[in-house]
Motif scaffolding. Structure first.
Motif, mmCIF file in Angstrom:
data_model
loop_
_atom_site.group_PDB
_atom_site.id
_atom_site.type_symbol
_atom_site.label_atom_id
_atom_site.label_comp_id
_atom_site.label_asym_id
_atom_site.label_seq_id
_atom_site.Cartn_x
_atom_site.Cartn_y
_atom_site.Cartn_z
ATOM 1 N N THR A 53 0.519 -1.149 -0.042
ATOM 2 C CA THR A 53 0.107 0.052 -0.093
ATOM 3 C C THR A 53 0.757 1.160 -0.107
ATOM 4 N N ASN A 54 2.273 1.109 -0.201
ATOM 5 C CA ASN A 54 3.169 2.309 -0.358
ATOM 6 C C ASN A 54 2.641 3.411 -1.262
ATOM 7 N N PRO A 55 2.157 3.043 -2.412
ATOM 8 C CA PRO A 55 1.551 4.063 -3.306
ATOM 9 C C PRO A 55 0.442 4.869 -2.848
ATOM 10 N N LEU A 56 -0.408 4.309 -1.943
ATOM 11 C CA LEU A 56 -1.520 4.863 -1.357
ATOM 12 C C LEU A 56 -1.094 5.765 -0.391
ATOM 13 N N ASP A 57 -0.095 5.431 0.443
ATOM 14 C CA ASP A 57 0.615 6.190 1.445
ATOM 15 C C ASP A 57 1.463 7.325 0.977
ATOM 16 N N VAL A 58 1.920 7.227 -0.161
ATOM 17 C CA VAL A 58 2.526 8.537 -0.782
ATOM 18 C C VAL A 58 1.527 9.705 -1.073
ATOM 19 N N VAL A 59 0.375 8.941 -1.715
ATOM 20 C CA VAL A 59 -0.748 10.157 -1.961
ATOM 21 C C VAL A 59 -1.220 10.621 -0.808
ATOM 22 N N ARG A 60 -1.596 9.860 -0.127
ATOM 23 C CA ARG A 60 -2.467 10.670 1.309
ATOM 24 C C ARG A 60 -1.452 11.320 2.010
ATOM 25 N N ASN A 61 -0.186 11.310 2.191
ATOM 26 C CA ASN A 61 0.621 12.177 2.781
ATOM 27 C C ASN A 61 0.888 13.522 2.099
ATOM 28 N N ARG A 62 1.005 13.380 0.695
ATOM 29 C CA ARG A 62 0.833 14.786 -0.231
ATOM 30 C C ARG A 62 -0.270 15.493 0.132
ATOM 31 N N VAL A 63 -1.620 14.867 0.185
ATOM 32 C CA VAL A 63 -2.588 15.185 0.178
ATOM 33 C C VAL A 63 -2.612 16.395 1.335
ATOM 34 N N MET A 64 -2.423 15.422 2.549
ATOM 35 C CA MET A 64 -2.427 16.325 3.866
ATOM 36 C C MET A 64 -1.411 17.504 3.955
ATOM 37 N N ALA A 65 -0.403 17.088 3.250
ATOM 38 C CA ALA A 65 0.642 18.104 3.226
ATOM 39 C C ALA A 65 0.350 19.307 2.301
ATOM 40 N N GLY A 66 -0.685 19.241 1.480
ATOM 41 C CA GLY A 66 -1.096 20.275 0.619
ATOM 42 C C GLY A 66 -0.130 20.421 -0.736
#
Length: 417
Positions: free
Chosen positions: A346-359
């Motif tokens: 699930t690392n790709p999903l983790d990359v996306v969600r962290n970038r979303v939260m960081a704006g």
């Protein structure tokens, strides 16, 4: 606990002693969390201005102090040589790992020797017992889940910081420069430590209660074990991220070094910045900003938890039945392996969600000489990540992410499950 149907009874296969290990793990986790939290706070850099040092020196200069005394005073007034020492940071982190591994091993050693791992229980009796245990499982899951989550947060926080830093677009960090990557990796731990305890307690309380309720249903004997796990994890995800998401937004912004969110920023001020930004960007609503990435977190968290719990059950069965391992060894190996595999997948999903939260994952559009920032859908973000950055982009931060998953699984499953 696994169940197979007999003629008029149910065969219950248990790995034995888990409730007793859970109580012991609770005490150990709370004690260790207090110790490790104190160490983490001690490692937080404290800036001492030259004015304060000068004032102290001046005060003592007025008295009859020797130059040697003045040098000692200046040394005491400047703590950076001690508190910012990289050697001290490394030793504290390694101590946290060793201590938490000891929690897992010691807690799992308390298996009741006289428990029969396979016992025949009348179906009606099992239903009654399962129904009456639902409330106990909720309370037990709430307390033990919160304690274990606190311990895991402290132990894996440096690796979590490294993961977020590596996953940001155009990051300046690299695995080749470990000193820079891990510098100040404990800073900002206060916020996630407090909120993760509540979130973890909520997750395990809801998951355990849901699981017990499903097992109490007459039709449960016809359901595969993995389907009950699917449903229990799904129910627990929404309240879990409802509690945890605000702190996750603040934590990610601080770890990523977003403008206005330095890692030294106090928790109250960091929340105030998010609140003010939310008011500006969401038509005066002060709460929506704290739930940036809420859906993205569930999209990441649900498959990660399902893979982890289902794979854990399968591995424990294989290790205990075919390789004849003890419950201690089986839960430790299966827990660490299952958590690491789920995190890698699930690392790709983790990359996306962290970038979303960081704006850091928005699209800028220009219309009539006006530049506006527009959010794009989750799927579009994932597709764009793979198209523009390839496999390297999809698996950014995978090394520290898998590392923290190994630690997390080795702590969680032997002490809780």
């Amino acid at each position: 606990m696994k169940r197979t149907r007999g003629n008029d009874a149910i065969v219950v296969r248990s790995h034995g002693g888990f409730p007793h290990r859970r109580r012991l793990a609770l005490v150990l986790a709370l004690t260790m969390t207090t110790t490790l939290s104190s160490s983490a706070f001690a490692l937080s850099p404290r800036k001492t201005t030259s004015r304060s040092v000068g004032a102290t020196t001046s005060a003592y200069t007025s008295s009859s102090s020797s130059p040697k005394d003045l040098r000692m005073i200046a040394t005491r007034s400047e703590p950076s040589s001690i508190l910012n020492s990289k050697d001290l940071s490394r030793r504290s982190f390694l101590t946290a790992i060793v201590a938490s591994a000891s929690i897992a091993l010691f807690a799992t050693s308390t298996v009741k020797k006289n428990d029969d791992p396979t016992r025949i229980v009348p179906e009606s009796s099992l239903r009654t017992t399962t129904s009456s245990n639902a409330w106990e499982e909720t309370v037990s899951g709430f307390i033990a889940g919160g304690a274990l989550t606190a311990t895991k947060t402290v132990v894996k926080y440096p690796l979590d910081t490294a993961t977020v830093r590596l996953q940001m677009p155009n990051t300046k960090y690299s695995l080749r420069r470990l000193n820079q990557l891990m510098e100040g990796s404990f800073r900002g731990i206060v916020t996630p430590l407090l909120w993760n305890v509540a979130g973890g307690a909520m997750f395990f309380a809801v998951k355990d209660a849901t699981k017990e309720a499903l097992l109490a249903m007459p039709s449960a004997v016809h359901l595969p074990h993995w389907s009950i796990t699917f449903l229990a994890v799904a129910v627990a995800q929404c309240p879990y991220w409802l509690v945890r998401n605000p702190s996750e937004v603040v934590k990610t912004k601080q770890q990523a070094g977003v403008e206005g969110f330095s890692e030294e920023l106090p928790m109250a001020e960091a929340f105030s910045v998010v609140r003010n930004e939310s008011i500006k960007q969401n038509n005066g609503n002060p709460l929506l900003g704290f739930y940036t990435g809420y859906v993205a977190n569930i999209i990441y968290g649900y498959p990660a938890d399902v893979i982890k719990f289902v794979m854990y059950d399968c591995l424990v069965s294989i290790l205990t039945q075919y390789l004849v391992m003890s419950p201690t060894e089986a839960t430790l190996i299966a827990g660490a392996t299952a958590t690491a595999v789920s995190q890698l997948v699930t690392n790709p999903l983790d990359v996306v969600r962290n970038r979303v939260m960081a704006g850091e994952d928005t699209t800028t559009m220009t219309t009539n000489n006006d530049s506006t920032t527009k959010s794009i859908s989750y799927l579009d973000r994932l597709v764009r990540l793979g198209r523009e950055e390839g496999l390297n982009g999809l698996f950014l931060g995978a090394t520290p992410s898998v590392g923290k998953a190994l630690l997390s699984g080795a702590i969680q499953f032997p002490t809780y499950e």
